[in-house]
Design a protein around this motif. Sequence first.
Motif, PDB file in Angstrom:
ATOM      1  N   VAL A 189       0.598  -1.528   0.172  1.00 38.88           N
ATOM      2  CA  VAL A 189       0.224  -0.053   0.114  1.00 38.88           C
ATOM      3  C   VAL A 189       0.836   1.266  -0.099  1.00 38.88           C
ATOM      4  CG1 VAL A 189      -2.136   1.355   1.306  1.00 38.88           C
ATOM      5  CG2 VAL A 189      -1.698  -1.210   0.867  1.00 38.88           C
ATOM      6  N   ILE A 190       2.276   1.583   0.896  1.00 39.62           N
ATOM      7  CA  ILE A 190       2.387   2.752   1.402  1.00 39.62           C
ATOM      8  C   ILE A 190       3.132   2.955  -1.002  1.00 39.62           C
ATOM      9  CG2 ILE A 190       4.817   3.288   2.008  1.00 39.62           C
ATOM     10  CD1 ILE A 190       4.266   2.012   4.581  1.00 39.62           C
ATOM     11  N   ALA A 191       3.642   1.448  -1.890  1.00 39.36           N
ATOM     12  CA  ALA A 191       4.133   1.905  -2.049  1.00 39.36           C
ATOM     13  C   ALA A 191       3.066   2.555  -3.350  1.00 39.36           C
ATOM     14  CB  ALA A 191       4.569  -0.067  -3.123  1.00 39.36           C
ATOM     15  N   GLY A 192       2.178   2.016  -3.533  1.00 41.99           N
ATOM     16  CA  GLY A 192       0.800   2.374  -4.399  1.00 41.99           C
ATOM     17  C   GLY A 192       0.534   4.100  -3.703  1.00 41.99           C
ATOM     18  N   ARG A 193       1.007   4.294  -2.732  1.00 43.19           N
ATOM     19  CA  ARG A 193       0.066   5.656  -2.650  1.00 43.19           C
ATOM     20  C   ARG A 193       0.555   6.251  -4.153  1.00 43.19           C
ATOM     21  NH1 ARG A 193       2.474   6.466   3.436  1.00 43.19           N
ATOM     22  NH2 ARG A 193       4.328   6.456   2.320  1.00 43.19           N
ATOM     23  N   GLY A 194      -0.393   7.688  -4.311  1.00 47.44           N
ATOM     24  CA  GLY A 194      -0.394   8.561  -4.989  1.00 47.44           C
ATOM     25  C   GLY A 194      -1.319   9.913  -4.745  1.00 47.44           C
ATOM     26  N   GLU A 195      -1.296   9.911  -6.016  1.00 45.08           N
ATOM     27  CA  GLU A 195      -2.681  11.397  -6.529  1.00 45.08           C
ATOM     28  C   GLU A 195      -3.816  10.805  -6.293  1.00 45.08           C
ATOM     29  OE1 GLU A 195      -3.306  14.757  -7.156  1.00 45.08           O
ATOM     30  OE2 GLU A 195      -1.462  14.746  -6.549  1.00 45.08           O
ATOM     31  N   LYS A 196      -4.144  10.184  -6.932  1.00 46.60           N
ATOM     32  CA  LYS A 196      -5.565   9.390  -6.082  1.00 46.60           C
ATOM     33  C   LYS A 196      -6.056   9.450  -4.627  1.00 46.60           C
ATOM     34  CE  LYS A 196      -8.870   6.166  -7.366  1.00 46.60           C
ATOM     35  NZ  LYS A 196      -8.820   4.394  -8.545  1.00 46.60           N
ATOM     36  N   ASP A 197      -4.750   8.818  -3.709  1.00 46.23           N
ATOM     37  CA  ASP A 197      -5.227   9.327  -2.826  1.00 46.23           C
ATOM     38  C   ASP A 197      -4.746  10.347  -2.434  1.00 46.23           C
ATOM     39  OD1 ASP A 197      -5.171   6.388  -2.043  1.00 46.23           O
ATOM     40  OD2 ASP A 197      -3.017   6.512  -2.774  1.00 46.23           O
ATOM     41  N   ALA A 198      -4.352  11.534  -2.242  1.00 44.71           N
ATOM     42  CA  ALA A 198      -3.959  12.960  -2.233  1.00 44.71           C
ATOM     43  C   ALA A 198      -5.518  13.839  -2.408  1.00 44.71           C
ATOM     44  CB  ALA A 198      -2.816  13.267  -2.616  1.00 44.71           C
ATOM     45  N   ALA A 199      -5.504  12.669  -3.773  1.00 42.04           N
ATOM     46  CA  ALA A 199      -6.869  13.896  -4.121  1.00 42.04           C
ATOM     47  C   ALA A 199      -8.444  13.548  -3.430  1.00 42.04           C
ATOM     48  CB  ALA A 199      -7.099  13.343  -5.440  1.00 42.04           C
ATOM     49  N   TYR A 200      -8.475  12.204  -2.907  1.00 43.37           N
ATOM     50  CA  TYR A 200      -9.589  11.906  -1.891  1.00 43.37           C
ATOM     51  C   TYR A 200      -9.819  12.902  -0.807  1.00 43.37           C
ATOM     52  CZ  TYR A 200     -12.171   9.200   1.332  1.00 43.37           C
ATOM     53  OH  TYR A 200     -12.453   8.935   2.266  1.00 43.37           O
ATOM     54  N   ILE A 201      -8.295  12.586   0.178  1.00 43.00           N
ATOM     55  CA  ILE A 201      -8.215  13.396   1.054  1.00 43.00           C
ATOM     56  C   ILE A 201      -8.877  15.080   0.842  1.00 43.00           C
ATOM     57  CG2 ILE A 201      -5.534  14.232   1.726  1.00 43.00           C
ATOM     58  CD1 ILE A 201      -8.346  13.252   3.512  1.00 43.00           C
ATOM     59  N   ARG A 202      -8.207  15.796  -0.118  1.00 47.32           N
ATOM     60  CA  ARG A 202      -8.690  17.105  -0.748  1.00 47.32           C
ATOM     61  C   ARG A 202      -9.983  17.162  -0.808  1.00 47.32           C
ATOM     62  NH1 ARG A 202      -3.345  17.428  -3.467  1.00 47.32           N
ATOM     63  NH2 ARG A 202      -2.020  18.422  -1.560  1.00 47.32           N
ATOM     64  N   ARG A 203     -10.558  16.526  -1.624  1.00 47.81           N
ATOM     65  CA  ARG A 203     -11.615  16.138  -2.097  1.00 47.81           C
ATOM     66  C   ARG A 203     -12.428  16.097  -0.575  1.00 47.81           C
ATOM     67  NH1 ARG A 203     -11.521  12.761  -5.236  1.00 47.81           N
ATOM     68  NH2 ARG A 203     -12.098  10.441  -4.333  1.00 47.81           N
TER      69      ARG A 203
ATOM     70  N   GLU B  13     -13.663  10.873   9.440  1.00 47.66           N
ATOM     71  CA  GLU B  13     -12.419  10.784   8.217  1.00 47.66           C
ATOM     72  C   GLU B  13     -11.564  11.651   8.092  1.00 47.66           C
ATOM     73  OE1 GLU B  13     -12.030   8.180   4.929  1.00 47.66           O
ATOM     74  OE2 GLU B  13     -11.695   8.268   6.780  1.00 47.66           O
ATOM     75  N   ILE B  14     -10.956  13.062   8.939  1.00 48.48           N
ATOM     76  CA  ILE B  14     -10.559  13.886   8.483  1.00 48.48           C
ATOM     77  C   ILE B  14      -9.236  13.512   9.588  1.00 48.48           C
ATOM     78  CG2 ILE B  14      -9.773  16.453   8.085  1.00 48.48           C
ATOM     79  CD1 ILE B  14     -13.040  16.143   6.464  1.00 48.48           C
ATOM     80  N   GLY B  15     -10.218  14.928  11.189  1.00 44.79           N
ATOM     81  CA  GLY B  15      -9.149  15.224  12.023  1.00 44.79           C
ATOM     82  C   GLY B  15      -8.594  13.315  12.415  1.00 44.79           C
ATOM     83  N   HIS B  16      -9.587  12.726  12.881  1.00 46.44           N
ATOM     84  CA  HIS B  16      -8.194  11.793  13.428  1.00 46.44           C
ATOM     85  C   HIS B  16      -7.673  10.863  12.474  1.00 46.44           C
ATOM     86  CE1 HIS B  16      -8.216   6.740  13.853  1.00 46.44           C
ATOM     87  NE2 HIS B  16      -8.069   6.858  14.668  1.00 46.44           N
ATOM     88  N   ASN B  17      -8.277  10.245  10.588  1.00 46.46           N
ATOM     89  CA  ASN B  17      -6.714  10.049  10.062  1.00 46.46           C
ATOM     90  C   ASN B  17      -5.449  10.977   9.934  1.00 46.46           C
ATOM     91  OD1 ASN B  17      -7.952   7.923  10.475  1.00 46.46           O
ATOM     92  ND2 ASN B  17      -9.582   8.521   8.925  1.00 46.46           N
ATOM     93  N   ILE B  18      -6.105  12.519   9.952  1.00 46.94           N
ATOM     94  CA  ILE B  18      -4.785  13.207   9.718  1.00 46.94           C
ATOM     95  C   ILE B  18      -3.728  13.419  10.796  1.00 46.94           C
ATOM     96  CG2 ILE B  18      -3.735  15.153   9.203  1.00 46.94           C
ATOM     97  CD1 ILE B  18      -6.491  16.296   7.627  1.00 46.94           C
TER      98      ILE B  18
END
Length: 372
Positions: A29-43, A85-90
């Motif tokens: 999972v760490i190796a596969g993190r990318g823009e799709k994940d970043a876009a998710y949390i920003r959204r 989904e936001i505070g706890h996980n960030i």
Amino acid sequence: MTAIDPTAHLTAEQIEELGRELDAIRDEVIAGRGEKDAAYIRRVISAQRKLELVSRGVLLFSIFPPAWLLGTAGLSVAKIMDNMEIGHNILHGQWDWMRDPKIHSTTWEWDHVSPADQWKHSHNELHHTYTNVIGKDNDLGYGIMRVDEDQKWHPFHLGQPLWNFINACFFEYGIAAYDLELGKNLSKRRRKNPEFRARAKAVGRKIRKQVLKDYVIHPLLSGPSFLPTLAATFTANLVRNIWSHSVIMCGHFPEGVQVFERRSIKGETRGQWYLRQMMGSANISGSKAMHFMTGNLSHQIEHHLFPDLPSNRYAEVAVKVRALFEKYELEYVTGPLPKQVFSAWRKVFRLSLPNKQPKVKTPEREQELVAA
């Protein structure tokens, strides 16, 4: 742990092999993190902020019942999103890899009376290290409940269903209290400790900030809708607190979830730590909406195995983790929310009563339980 150890059939070699297999899942999972994940949390952050803004705007007209209902519902959901989904996980550092200073565990502050830095210590460092270890994990029973049949019963425990309900209603304040380890710091000598006093002042400042925002500024902005807006904000906080408490209870307290003695973790290996997370957590089954509203803590088992992985990846990880449970013949405790809530509360009531047939204790076990 229960009288019959559900992991007794595993050899030391199997436990370490299990650890290696879980490490491989994490690495993938760490190796596969990318823009799709970043876009998710920003959204998600953008959606939460817009929902809160619109809801507070609607509450300006909360003197009208339809506006009150709509605004209260929207604000409740916005507060749940902010905490779960936001505070706890960030604050878990799940998104630190993005190197975005605005979405980082060292800079994020949440809509909660517990300061982020204190919560990170009690939750990330203590709870996740000592998951379900009696006397070490403050989240286990929140310091106000009996959580194991071997713990000595006192008449005080008869009230633990009531204490637990009150804690659910004012959960954010309960979290702030045991982040401060208030119970053991109430003595005059401990209260004078400079470190404790500094942390207590930080909590006081955060509470004042939250109260001012929720119960003074926004109601005043509503003008003639002051009292309805005040009631709406209180209701939203109540809904958020009860929801968060329920999700966390379902993750650690249903029947089938194990608790552990302090001596059992001495010399704990990586594989043994993983195994304790697996046996000390439970999941909630349900829809994607359910998983989202729980902050993906419906995947509590996967979260405890990999607390720093992006929450949006837990669903895919869960498939592989469940396969490992089956491979090693372990029970994967899961169920729909009503079932898990009922199971957790049934345990709260059961442990509020003295045991009919107390277990035989060794002197070492008796000393440990007294200390807990």
